[in-house]
Write a protein that holds these residues in place. Sequence first.
Motif, PDB file in Angstrom:
ATOM      1  N   THR A 166     -13.105   8.170   7.517  1.00  0.00           N
ATOM      2  CA  THR A 166     -13.260   9.580   7.161  1.00  0.00           C
ATOM      3  C   THR A 166     -12.096  10.373   7.731  1.00  0.00           C
ATOM      4  O   THR A 166     -11.831  10.315   8.935  1.00  0.00           O
ATOM      5  N   LEU A 167     -11.397  11.076   6.862  1.00  0.00           N
ATOM      6  CA  LEU A 167     -10.308  11.962   7.280  1.00  0.00           C
ATOM      7  C   LEU A 167     -10.810  13.394   7.213  1.00  0.00           C
ATOM      8  O   LEU A 167     -11.331  13.823   6.178  1.00  0.00           O
ATOM      9  N   VAL A 168     -10.657  14.126   8.319  1.00  0.00           N
ATOM     10  CA  VAL A 168     -11.065  15.528   8.390  1.00  0.00           C
ATOM     11  C   VAL A 168      -9.903  16.339   8.945  1.00  0.00           C
ATOM     12  O   VAL A 168      -9.345  15.994   9.992  1.00  0.00           O
ATOM     13  N   GLY A 169      -9.530  17.426   8.251  1.00  0.00           N
ATOM     14  CA  GLY A 169      -8.459  18.244   8.795  1.00  0.00           C
ATOM     15  C   GLY A 169      -8.033  19.349   7.858  1.00  0.00           C
ATOM     16  O   GLY A 169      -8.544  19.480   6.731  1.00  0.00           O
ATOM     17  N   GLU A 170      -7.076  20.135   8.305  1.00  0.00           N
ATOM     18  CA  GLU A 170      -6.578  21.272   7.535  1.00  0.00           C
ATOM     19  C   GLU A 170      -5.300  20.894   6.797  1.00  0.00           C
ATOM     20  O   GLU A 170      -4.194  21.305   7.160  1.00  0.00           O
ATOM     21  N   VAL A 171      -5.474  20.081   5.767  1.00  0.00           N
ATOM     22  CA  VAL A 171      -4.381  19.715   4.869  1.00  0.00           C
ATOM     23  C   VAL A 171      -4.922  19.742   3.450  1.00  0.00           C
ATOM     24  O   VAL A 171      -6.135  19.627   3.230  1.00  0.00           O
ATOM     25  N   PRO A 172      -4.061  19.902   2.443  1.00  0.00           N
ATOM     26  CA  PRO A 172      -4.534  19.875   1.055  1.00  0.00           C
ATOM     27  C   PRO A 172      -5.239  18.563   0.721  1.00  0.00           C
ATOM     28  O   PRO A 172      -4.928  17.511   1.289  1.00  0.00           O
ATOM     29  N   GLN A 173      -6.173  18.625  -0.221  1.00  0.00           N
ATOM     30  CA  GLN A 173      -6.963  17.446  -0.586  1.00  0.00           C
ATOM     31  C   GLN A 173      -6.086  16.306  -1.078  1.00  0.00           C
ATOM     32  O   GLN A 173      -6.316  15.142  -0.732  1.00  0.00           O
ATOM     33  N   SER A 174      -5.067  16.611  -1.879  1.00  0.00           N
ATOM     34  CA  SER A 174      -4.195  15.559  -2.403  1.00  0.00           C
ATOM     35  C   SER A 174      -3.480  14.824  -1.284  1.00  0.00           C
ATOM     36  O   SER A 174      -3.293  13.599  -1.339  1.00  0.00           O
ATOM     37  N   THR A 175      -3.090  15.558  -0.234  1.00  0.00           N
ATOM     38  CA  THR A 175      -2.437  14.930   0.924  1.00  0.00           C
ATOM     39  C   THR A 175      -3.415  14.040   1.669  1.00  0.00           C
ATOM     40  O   THR A 175      -3.087  12.908   2.050  1.00  0.00           O
ATOM     41  N   ALA A 176      -4.636  14.537   1.884  1.00  0.00           N
ATOM     42  CA  ALA A 176      -5.650  13.761   2.591  1.00  0.00           C
ATOM     43  C   ALA A 176      -5.962  12.457   1.857  1.00  0.00           C
ATOM     44  O   ALA A 176      -6.076  11.391   2.480  1.00  0.00           O
ATOM     45  N   GLU A 177      -6.081  12.516   0.542  1.00  0.00           N
ATOM     46  CA  GLU A 177      -6.410  11.317  -0.218  1.00  0.00           C
ATOM     47  C   GLU A 177      -5.260  10.308  -0.191  1.00  0.00           C
ATOM     48  O   GLU A 177      -5.501   9.095  -0.145  1.00  0.00           O
ATOM     49  N   ARG A 178      -4.032  10.792  -0.191  1.00  0.00           N
ATOM     50  CA  ARG A 178      -2.896   9.864  -0.125  1.00  0.00           C
ATOM     51  C   ARG A 178      -2.830   9.187   1.243  1.00  0.00           C
ATOM     52  O   ARG A 178      -2.553   7.982   1.332  1.00  0.00           O
ATOM     53  N   VAL A 179      -3.106   9.939   2.311  1.00  0.00           N
ATOM     54  CA  VAL A 179      -3.098   9.349   3.653  1.00  0.00           C
ATOM     55  C   VAL A 179      -4.185   8.296   3.792  1.00  0.00           C
ATOM     56  O   VAL A 179      -3.940   7.181   4.278  1.00  0.00           O
ATOM     57  N   ILE A 180      -5.409   8.615   3.343  1.00  0.00           N
ATOM     58  CA  ILE A 180      -6.533   7.709   3.573  1.00  0.00           C
ATOM     59  C   ILE A 180      -6.397   6.418   2.774  1.00  0.00           C
ATOM     60  O   ILE A 180      -6.909   5.370   3.170  1.00  0.00           O
ATOM     61  N   GLN A 181      -5.667   6.464   1.661  1.00  0.00           N
ATOM     62  CA  GLN A 181      -5.431   5.244   0.887  1.00  0.00           C
ATOM     63  C   GLN A 181      -4.619   4.222   1.678  1.00  0.00           C
ATOM     64  O   GLN A 181      -4.716   3.018   1.419  1.00  0.00           O
ATOM     65  N   GLY A 182      -3.802   4.712   2.636  1.00  0.00           N
ATOM     66  CA  GLY A 182      -2.952   3.808   3.404  1.00  0.00           C
ATOM     67  C   GLY A 182      -3.450   3.528   4.803  1.00  0.00           C
ATOM     68  O   GLY A 182      -2.714   2.970   5.626  1.00  0.00           O
ATOM     69  N   ILE A 183      -4.702   3.893   5.116  1.00  0.00           N
ATOM     70  CA  ILE A 183      -5.240   3.625   6.453  1.00  0.00           C
ATOM     71  C   ILE A 183      -5.649   2.162   6.564  1.00  0.00           C
ATOM     72  O   ILE A 183      -6.299   1.594   5.668  1.00  0.00           O
ATOM     73  N   SER A 184      -5.280   1.541   7.676  1.00  0.00           N
ATOM     74  CA  SER A 184      -5.691   0.145   7.936  1.00  0.00           C
ATOM     75  C   SER A 184      -6.250   0.069   9.355  1.00  0.00           C
ATOM     76  O   SER A 184      -5.964   0.902  10.210  1.00  0.00           O
ATOM     77  N   VAL A 185      -7.080  -0.941   9.568  1.00  0.00           N
ATOM     78  CA  VAL A 185      -7.704  -1.176  10.880  1.00  0.00           C
ATOM     79  C   VAL A 185      -7.384  -2.605  11.279  1.00  0.00           C
ATOM     80  O   VAL A 185      -7.557  -3.543  10.491  1.00  0.00           O
ATOM     81  N   ARG A 186      -6.906  -2.778  12.498  1.00  0.00           N
ATOM     82  CA  ARG A 186      -6.592  -4.132  12.970  1.00  0.00           C
ATOM     83  C   ARG A 186      -7.075  -4.316  14.402  1.00  0.00           C
ATOM     84  O   ARG A 186      -7.339  -3.343  15.122  1.00  0.00           O
ATOM     85  N   ASP A 187      -7.199  -5.558  14.790  1.00  0.00           N
ATOM     86  CA  ASP A 187      -7.604  -5.922  16.144  1.00  0.00           C
ATOM     87  C   ASP A 187      -6.326  -6.115  16.969  1.00  0.00           C
ATOM     88  O   ASP A 187      -5.549  -7.022  16.726  1.00  0.00           O
ATOM     89  N   ALA A 188      -6.121  -5.246  17.945  1.00  0.00           N
ATOM     90  CA  ALA A 188      -4.880  -5.285  18.741  1.00  0.00           C
ATOM     91  C   ALA A 188      -4.785  -6.520  19.631  1.00  0.00           C
ATOM     92  O   ALA A 188      -3.732  -6.805  20.184  1.00  0.00           O
ATOM     93  N   ARG A 189      -5.856  -7.253  19.749  1.00  0.00           N
ATOM     94  CA  ARG A 189      -5.830  -8.451  20.624  1.00  0.00           C
ATOM     95  C   ARG A 189      -5.186  -9.626  19.930  1.00  0.00           C
ATOM     96  O   ARG A 189      -4.908 -10.655  20.542  1.00  0.00           O
ATOM     97  N   HIS A 190      -4.965  -9.535  18.597  1.00  0.00           N
ATOM     98  CA  HIS A 190      -4.435 -10.681  17.842  1.00  0.00           C
ATOM     99  C   HIS A 190      -3.091 -10.330  17.232  1.00  0.00           C
ATOM    100  O   HIS A 190      -2.751  -9.204  17.055  1.00  0.00           O
TER     101      HIS A 190
END
Length: 321
Positions: free
Chosen positions: A297-321
């Motif tokens: 979930t992205l929450v903030g004061e940016v235009p919707q188009s910007t928020a959707e472009r950012v969230i499309q590129g979000i990744s989650v990784r395990d820093a231990r590996h």
Amino acid sequence: MKLRAFALSLTLFAPVAAPADETPAHAQLQAMSQANRSLEYSGRFLYQFGGEVSTMEVNHAVFDGREYQRLTHLDGRLVEVLRRGDEVICIHSDRTLTRMQKEQGGPMLLAQRLADDVPAQYNILVDGDGRVAGRNTTRVRVAPLDTHRYGYRLWLDNESRLLLKSEVVDGSGVALERVEFVSIDLAPGLTLADFEVPETVRESALQPLPTGHAASSMRVEADWLPTGFDAADQDWRSGDGKRKPVAAQGYSDGLAAFTVFVEPLEEGAVEEGVSRLGPTVAVSRRLTAPSGAYLITLVGEVPQSTAERVIQGISVRDARH
């Protein structure tokens, strides 16, 4: 209501840095910052957020070199944001409190953020005069140079240099958020008693994760950010044992800001979607990664188009590996 409360927490205090090339408009912002940090004042203002309007009261003073401020909602549920030096807490209507970071705290934050070295993605200019709360003001405009952030209009008191009115505006100049004083007292005679925490308040269950917790090894990363945005330190929070830890990764260009929250998911359906309130947008998406499934979930004061472009590129990784 949750989005509105979170928006308040995103929109109080930040260090002040002198801009490299000071212009008359920059000088106005520096004078505003000094006034908002050092003067004693008390006032009431209207806070318009989207289609909602609230009345709030602010008390501000400095004692022994420490800054104190209390923001109080005067309608709806009683909510207060209290700063005493470096301590910032939010007191909720159920008499619980949540400790906050220094850069959080409410709609008065804008005065401090705008006094920093304004990012290169904005143009600042003096834009005329006006009148707010019966006082003569100078109007300053902060205009973005791209479509990935909002602009600002400011009205500074000619006598005290306090920020008496501010607006967050979209690309068409429509005000999405407005803070406007209706009364201001520059000699209210405040004391430390005006900034005390009620004795009945108890601490919220949301606490930082202990060092070494397995969840804290997860890292949130963005493949794309608008020019000028940088990542802050990632924050992990845990609840009362029933709620899984939630990661909070903040991003800012020094003025605009948004936060990406990552919550581990169990099997089953998850609610995705977009909601907006004033300048604040919330976008939720499901993400499947090698380490599991998450709600992003992205929450903030940016235009919707910007928020959707950012969230499309979000990744989650395990820093231990």
